[in-house]
Design an enzyme around this catalytic site. Structure first.
Site, PDB file in Angstrom:
ATOM      1  N   TYR A 170     -31.610  32.995 -57.470  1.00  0.00           N
ATOM      2  CA  TYR A 170     -31.652  34.411 -57.100  1.00  0.00           C
ATOM      3  C   TYR A 170     -32.366  35.223 -58.177  1.00  0.00           C
ATOM      4  O   TYR A 170     -33.308  35.966 -57.891  1.00  0.00           O
ATOM      5  CB  TYR A 170     -30.220  34.893 -56.904  1.00  0.00           C
ATOM      6  N   THR A 204     -23.326  47.174 -55.053  1.00  0.00           N
ATOM      7  CA  THR A 204     -23.124  48.193 -54.021  1.00  0.00           C
ATOM      8  C   THR A 204     -22.157  47.635 -52.979  1.00  0.00           C
ATOM      9  O   THR A 204     -22.177  46.439 -52.678  1.00  0.00           O
ATOM     10  CB  THR A 204     -24.483  48.550 -53.390  1.00  0.00           C
ATOM     11  N   ASP A 227     -38.103  34.541 -39.355  1.00  0.00           N
ATOM     12  CA  ASP A 227     -37.967  34.149 -40.761  1.00  0.00           C
ATOM     13  C   ASP A 227     -39.208  34.661 -41.498  1.00  0.00           C
ATOM     14  O   ASP A 227     -40.321  34.206 -41.214  1.00  0.00           O
ATOM     15  CB  ASP A 227     -37.861  32.616 -40.837  1.00  0.00           C
ATOM     16  N   TYR A 281     -49.773  42.783 -56.741  1.00  0.00           N
ATOM     17  CA  TYR A 281     -50.393  43.397 -55.547  1.00  0.00           C
ATOM     18  C   TYR A 281     -50.757  44.854 -55.808  1.00  0.00           C
ATOM     19  O   TYR A 281     -51.722  45.370 -55.255  1.00  0.00           O
ATOM     20  CB  TYR A 281     -49.467  43.266 -54.318  1.00  0.00           C
TER      21      TYR A 281
HETATM   22  P1  NAD Z   1     -27.240  40.696 -46.927  1.00  0.00           P
HETATM   23  O1  NAD Z   1     -27.108  39.238 -47.091  1.00  0.00           O
HETATM   24  O2  NAD Z   1     -26.184  41.419 -46.154  1.00  0.00           O
HETATM   25  O3  NAD Z   1     -28.643  41.078 -46.294  1.00  0.00           O
HETATM   26  C1  NAD Z   1     -29.809  40.306 -46.475  1.00  0.00           C
HETATM   27  C2  NAD Z   1     -30.509  40.183 -45.131  1.00  0.00           C
HETATM   28  O4  NAD Z   1     -31.717  39.418 -45.302  1.00  0.00           O
HETATM   29  C3  NAD Z   1     -29.650  39.438 -44.088  1.00  0.00           C
HETATM   30  O5  NAD Z   1     -29.623  40.146 -42.884  1.00  0.00           O
HETATM   31  C4  NAD Z   1     -30.377  38.097 -43.935  1.00  0.00           C
HETATM   32  O6  NAD Z   1     -30.168  37.520 -42.670  1.00  0.00           O
HETATM   33  C5  NAD Z   1     -31.817  38.512 -44.219  1.00  0.00           C
HETATM   34  N1  NAD Z   1     -32.678  37.393 -44.603  1.00  0.00           N
HETATM   35  C6  NAD Z   1     -32.468  36.497 -45.598  1.00  0.00           C
HETATM   36  N2  NAD Z   1     -33.467  35.590 -45.631  1.00  0.00           N
HETATM   37  C7  NAD Z   1     -34.347  35.941 -44.648  1.00  0.00           C
HETATM   38  C8  NAD Z   1     -35.579  35.401 -44.181  1.00  0.00           C
HETATM   39  N3  NAD Z   1     -36.124  34.302 -44.726  1.00  0.00           N
HETATM   40  N4  NAD Z   1     -36.193  36.017 -43.149  1.00  0.00           N
HETATM   41  C9  NAD Z   1     -35.669  37.125 -42.571  1.00  0.00           C
HETATM   42  N5  NAD Z   1     -34.495  37.674 -42.978  1.00  0.00           N
HETATM   43  C10 NAD Z   1     -33.851  37.093 -44.005  1.00  0.00           C
HETATM   44  O7  NAD Z   1     -27.346  41.309 -48.408  1.00  0.00           O
HETATM   45  P2  NAD Z   1     -27.371  42.828 -48.899  1.00  0.00           P
HETATM   46  O8  NAD Z   1     -26.217  43.035 -49.795  1.00  0.00           O
HETATM   47  O9  NAD Z   1     -27.561  43.726 -47.748  1.00  0.00           O
HETATM   48  O10 NAD Z   1     -28.673  42.823 -49.807  1.00  0.00           O
HETATM   49  C11 NAD Z   1     -29.916  43.329 -49.314  1.00  0.00           C
HETATM   50  C12 NAD Z   1     -30.962  43.273 -50.428  1.00  0.00           C
HETATM   51  O11 NAD Z   1     -30.527  44.078 -51.530  1.00  0.00           O
HETATM   52  C13 NAD Z   1     -31.194  41.872 -50.965  1.00  0.00           C
HETATM   53  O12 NAD Z   1     -32.568  41.706 -51.235  1.00  0.00           O
HETATM   54  C14 NAD Z   1     -30.411  41.849 -52.263  1.00  0.00           C
HETATM   55  O13 NAD Z   1     -30.977  40.971 -53.188  1.00  0.00           O
HETATM   56  C15 NAD Z   1     -30.517  43.298 -52.715  1.00  0.00           C
HETATM   57  N6  NAD Z   1     -29.383  43.668 -53.571  1.00  0.00           N
HETATM   58  C16 NAD Z   1     -28.162  43.944 -53.049  1.00  0.00           C
HETATM   59  C17 NAD Z   1     -27.111  44.290 -53.892  1.00  0.00           C
HETATM   60  C18 NAD Z   1     -25.739  44.654 -53.374  1.00  0.00           C
HETATM   61  O14 NAD Z   1     -24.839  44.953 -54.181  1.00  0.00           O
HETATM   62  N7  NAD Z   1     -25.476  44.689 -52.080  1.00  0.00           N
HETATM   63  C19 NAD Z   1     -27.302  44.331 -55.282  1.00  0.00           C
HETATM   64  C20 NAD Z   1     -28.556  44.016 -55.778  1.00  0.00           C
HETATM   65  C21 NAD Z   1     -29.596  43.705 -54.917  1.00  0.00           C
END
Ligand code: NAD
Ligand code: UDP
Length: 336
Positions: free
Chosen positions: A152, A182, A63, A166
């Site tokens: 969020y 996406t 985590d 930073y």
């Molecule tokens: P996802 O939920 O599939 O992936 C997020 C990953 O982060 C997961 O594997 C989860 O287990 C991990 N995670 C969450 N909290 C954690 C913690 N405390 N410690 C370790 N791991 C942790 O989501 P995604 O769609 O792959 O999104 C990935 C990133 O891209 C995110 O930051 C999201 O905000 C950003 N994002 C995605 C989209 C999209 O359309 N997919 C759009 C905008 C932003």
């Protein structure tokens, strides 16, 4: 030789939808080592089947709100960790705020110690329900700080502020990508986002659940295009935020039609209430990505949907992620 080759990269949230594709891309580009750090709260070990076959890949269960460190050099820290689906973050609001704040800071500290480039996955949600359309990076947004999406949106806004601090205070080489909707293989079928929702409904022969009147718009980017934009940004010197997304905007009703066409038929439409603060319109202005990174999306929605549907057909019968299995039990009133 590109600049990923021979480098060591840490991907926070590497077991998620986007993180797992990024791990694969970095390995394919010849990274010396790729380390995923993930607590699997919304990610899935099965997303890492491909990378795991590679000796240059390591997956750590951790985590990131708790401190972490590695021996040896680190060249890139990619922070992809955060619940990202509106249903996930509504169910995990405190975890979402913590990973966006404490988790991001732990990642920044690692990048600072190692002199690494730090890339922050930010989001179009920082624009909230936008009053400026399409959204350019210099728009400051319209966000409800206490609404259901605030855990969020505000975590991501705080994340950008922390990254900027930073950079100013510690001279960390930072990059900020503002990701617009996406989609692609390895989204969870039950994560509630509109792409898996509609494809799953069509596969099960159910109606499409359109929220509101379906007139709200989104612009859908295929995952390989997004990952290419992220890698270009990491290898650039661009410190300002950069939108990465597909500018082809459509209403949710039009998107339902696109899914129906791609599946060769499908359900009727059932209208359900629009969730509170659901943005009415969203389209990235990608001038900055085009001019500074030479990036633009290549994959047409029809082609991306075909790949995504093939993936969902392939995984429809496998056991659900524990989060979703729990939801299914709750939905049917079964004891868990
Ligand atoms: P996802 O939920 O599939 O992936 C997020 C990953 O982060 C997961 O594997 C989860 O287990 C991990 N995670 C969450 N909290 C954690 C913690 N405390 N410690 C370790 N791991 C942790 O989501 P995604 O769609 O792959 O999104 C990935 C990133 O891209 C995110 O930051 C999201 O905000 C950003 N994002 C995605 C989209 C999209 O359309 N997919 C759009 C905008 C932003
Ligand atoms: N949506 C919908 N039906 C669903 C899931 C989502 O109509 O079953 C709508 C949702 O209200 C939003 C859009 O589709 O307007 C995109 O939702 P998603 O959760 O994919 O991402 P968002 O862009 O809202 O973060």
């Amino acid at each position: 030789m590109n600049r990923i080759q021979g480098r060591r990269a840490v991907v926070l949230g590497g077991a998620g939808f986007l993180g797992s594709h990024l791990c694969e891309r970095l390995l394919a580009d010849g990274a010396f080592e790729v380390i995923s750090v993930d607590n699997f709260v919304t990610g899935d070990e099965r997303n890492l089947t491909g990378p795991r076959a590679n000796k240059r890949f390591m997956s750590l269960h951790h985590d990131i709100t708790e401190p972490f460190d590695f021996n040896g050099p680190v060249d890139f820290v990619f922070n992809m960790a955060s619940p990202a689906s509106p249903i996930d973050y509504a169910q995990l609001p405190i975890e979402t705020l913590r990973v966006g704040s404490l988790g991001t800071e732990n990642g920044l500290k690692l990048a600072h110690r190692k002199g690494a480039v730090f890339l922050q996955a930010s989001t179009s949600e920082i624009y909230g329900d936008p009053l400026v359309h399409p959204q350019r990076e210099d728009y400051w947004g319209n966000v409800n700080s206490i609404g259901p999406r605030s855990c969020y949106d505000e975590a991501k806004r705080y994340g950008e502020a922390l990254v900027a601090a930073y950079r100013r205070v510690h001279q960390v080489r930072t990059r900020i990508v503002r990701i617009f909707n996406t989609y692609g293989p390895r989204m969870r079928l039950e994560d509630g986002r509109v792409v898996p929702a509609f494809v799953g409904q069509a596969l099960r022969g159910e109606d499409f659940t359109v929220f509101g009147d379906g007139g709200q718009t989104r612009s859908f980017c295929y995952v390989s295009d997004l990952i290419d934009g992220i890698v270009r940004l990491a290898l650039s010197d661009v410190e300002e935020p950069v939108n990465i997304g597909n500018p082809r905007e459509m209403t949710i009703l039009q998107f339902a039609e696109a899914v129906r066409a791609a599946m060769g038929g499908g359900g009727r439409i059932t209208f359900e209430p629009l969730p509170k603060d659901d943005p009415k319109q969203r389209q990235p202005d990608i001038t900055r990505a085009r001019t500074l990174l030479g990036w633009e999306p290549r994959v047409a929605l029809e082609d991306g949907l075909r790949e995504t549907i093939a993936y969902f057909r392939g995984v429809a019968d496998r056991p659900a992620h524990p989060r979703d299995a729990q939801k299914q039990h709750l939905d049917t009133g079964a004891a868990i």
